[in-house]
Design a protein around this motif. Structure first.
Motif, PDB file in Angstrom:
ATOM      1  N   ILE A 127      66.840  58.299  31.309  1.00 21.01           N
ATOM      2  CA  ILE A 127      65.665  59.424  31.132  1.00 21.01           C
ATOM      3  C   ILE A 127      64.450  59.131  30.316  1.00 21.01           C
ATOM      4  O   ILE A 127      64.835  58.892  29.197  1.00 21.01           O
ATOM      5  CB  ILE A 127      66.493  60.796  30.858  1.00 21.01           C
ATOM      6  CG1 ILE A 127      67.755  61.259  31.842  1.00 21.01           C
ATOM      7  CG2 ILE A 127      65.484  62.060  31.031  1.00 21.01           C
ATOM      8  CD1 ILE A 127      67.165  61.230  33.275  1.00 21.01           C
ATOM      9  N   GLY A 175      62.895  59.490  35.241  1.00 19.71           N
ATOM     10  CA  GLY A 175      63.851  58.677  35.367  1.00 19.71           C
ATOM     11  C   GLY A 175      63.720  57.129  35.701  1.00 19.71           C
ATOM     12  O   GLY A 175      62.623  57.111  36.703  1.00 19.71           O
ATOM     13  N   ASP A 182      72.787  53.275  35.757  1.00 22.50           N
ATOM     14  CA  ASP A 182      72.398  54.556  35.285  1.00 22.50           C
ATOM     15  C   ASP A 182      71.043  54.896  35.668  1.00 22.50           C
ATOM     16  O   ASP A 182      70.054  54.246  35.914  1.00 22.50           O
ATOM     17  CB  ASP A 182      72.253  53.676  33.590  1.00 22.50           C
ATOM     18  CG  ASP A 182      73.605  53.690  32.976  1.00 22.50           C
ATOM     19  OD1 ASP A 182      74.439  54.204  33.397  1.00 22.50           O
ATOM     20  OD2 ASP A 182      73.488  53.049  32.008  1.00 22.50           O
ATOM     21  N   LEU A 183      70.837  56.272  35.189  1.00 25.25           N
ATOM     22  CA  LEU A 183      69.469  56.797  35.544  1.00 25.25           C
ATOM     23  C   LEU A 183      69.031  57.046  34.059  1.00 25.25           C
ATOM     24  O   LEU A 183      69.416  58.245  33.384  1.00 25.25           O
ATOM     25  CB  LEU A 183      69.714  58.346  36.433  1.00 25.25           C
ATOM     26  CG  LEU A 183      68.156  58.829  36.824  1.00 25.25           C
ATOM     27  CD1 LEU A 183      67.391  57.893  37.634  1.00 25.25           C
ATOM     28  CD2 LEU A 183      68.369  60.122  37.225  1.00 25.25           C
ATOM     29  N   LEU A 241      70.445  62.970  38.333  1.00 27.66           N
ATOM     30  CA  LEU A 241      71.249  62.181  37.279  1.00 27.66           C
ATOM     31  C   LEU A 241      72.615  62.274  38.138  1.00 27.66           C
ATOM     32  O   LEU A 241      73.522  61.141  38.060  1.00 27.66           O
ATOM     33  CB  LEU A 241      71.212  62.486  35.659  1.00 27.66           C
ATOM     34  CG  LEU A 241      72.254  61.799  34.910  1.00 27.66           C
ATOM     35  CD1 LEU A 241      71.763  60.348  34.679  1.00 27.66           C
ATOM     36  CD2 LEU A 241      72.324  62.582  33.687  1.00 27.66           C
TER      37      LEU A 241
END
Length: 191
Positions: free
Chosen positions: A68, A86, A65-66, A54
């Motif tokens: 989750i 991810g 954005d990663l 991240l």
């Protein structure tokens, strides 16, 4: 007499979503190839790897954005649901899409192997096929069993045409994303 595999789904997508909506937070369900599966809850080392990734993604590509464990619909005709560790996508890409989002627009999915008996089938066979079929450009597998990263690219015909493996410690370039991962630290997070 030949034996053929039964490829009929265990249940409908709607039935799966109903069951998944009522499972406790300690259980994570997926529905791939018409079969329901349980995904292992991340252990501390696996969680540390995800947080490391991240940070790397945000430093390299702050406009992405990663996400989750964002649930994705991944098979043709919406018959598959996966919850990758991810999903790299533009900022707020999944806003308003709910628990099971369309995989279109995902730039990369990431899985970190678990130490459970289903890892080989799930992370190395079923998920790459599902992600390729969905057209997700990059599948990154961080394999703690083999101590290597596997970058799958060029999805076509339900599989990735290019797979590059590097041992932990190598610099790993994620094609088309402008992200390079210095993987030496991953050696700390394996058994």
């Amino acid at each position: 007499m030949s034996i053929t595999a039964d490829h009929r789904p265990q249940m409908s997508v709607e039935e799966f979503e109903e069951i998944a909506a009522h499972t406790p937070e300690t259980v994570t369900l997926e529905f791939i190839n018409g079969k329901i599966g349980v995904k292992a809850v991340p252990d501390g080392d696996r969680g540390a790897i995800i947080m490391w990734l991240l940070r790397r993604c945000m430093q390299s590509r702050p406009e992405l954005d990663l996400h989750i464990e964002q649930g994705l619909r991944v098979d043709a005709y919406r018959s598959g649901h996966a919850r990758p560790d991810g999903v790299l996508a533009p900022i707020a890409h999944f806003a308003g899409q709910g628990e099971w989002a369309d995989s279109q627009g995902a730039l990369m999915v990431v899985e970190v192997t678990s130490y459970d008996p289903d890892t080989d089938r799930r992370d190395r066979v079923e998920k790459p096929a599902a992600y390729a079929e969905a057209g997700i450009p990059v599948y990154l597998l961080i394999d703690r069993d083999t101590c290597e990263t596997m970058v799958h690219t060029e999805p076509e015909g339900g599989k990735y045409r290019s797979i590059r493996s590097d041992v932990f410690g190598a610099n790993v370039v994620i094609p088309g994303l402008g992200i390079t991962l210095e993987t030496e630290i991953l050696k700390q997070y394996v058994r």
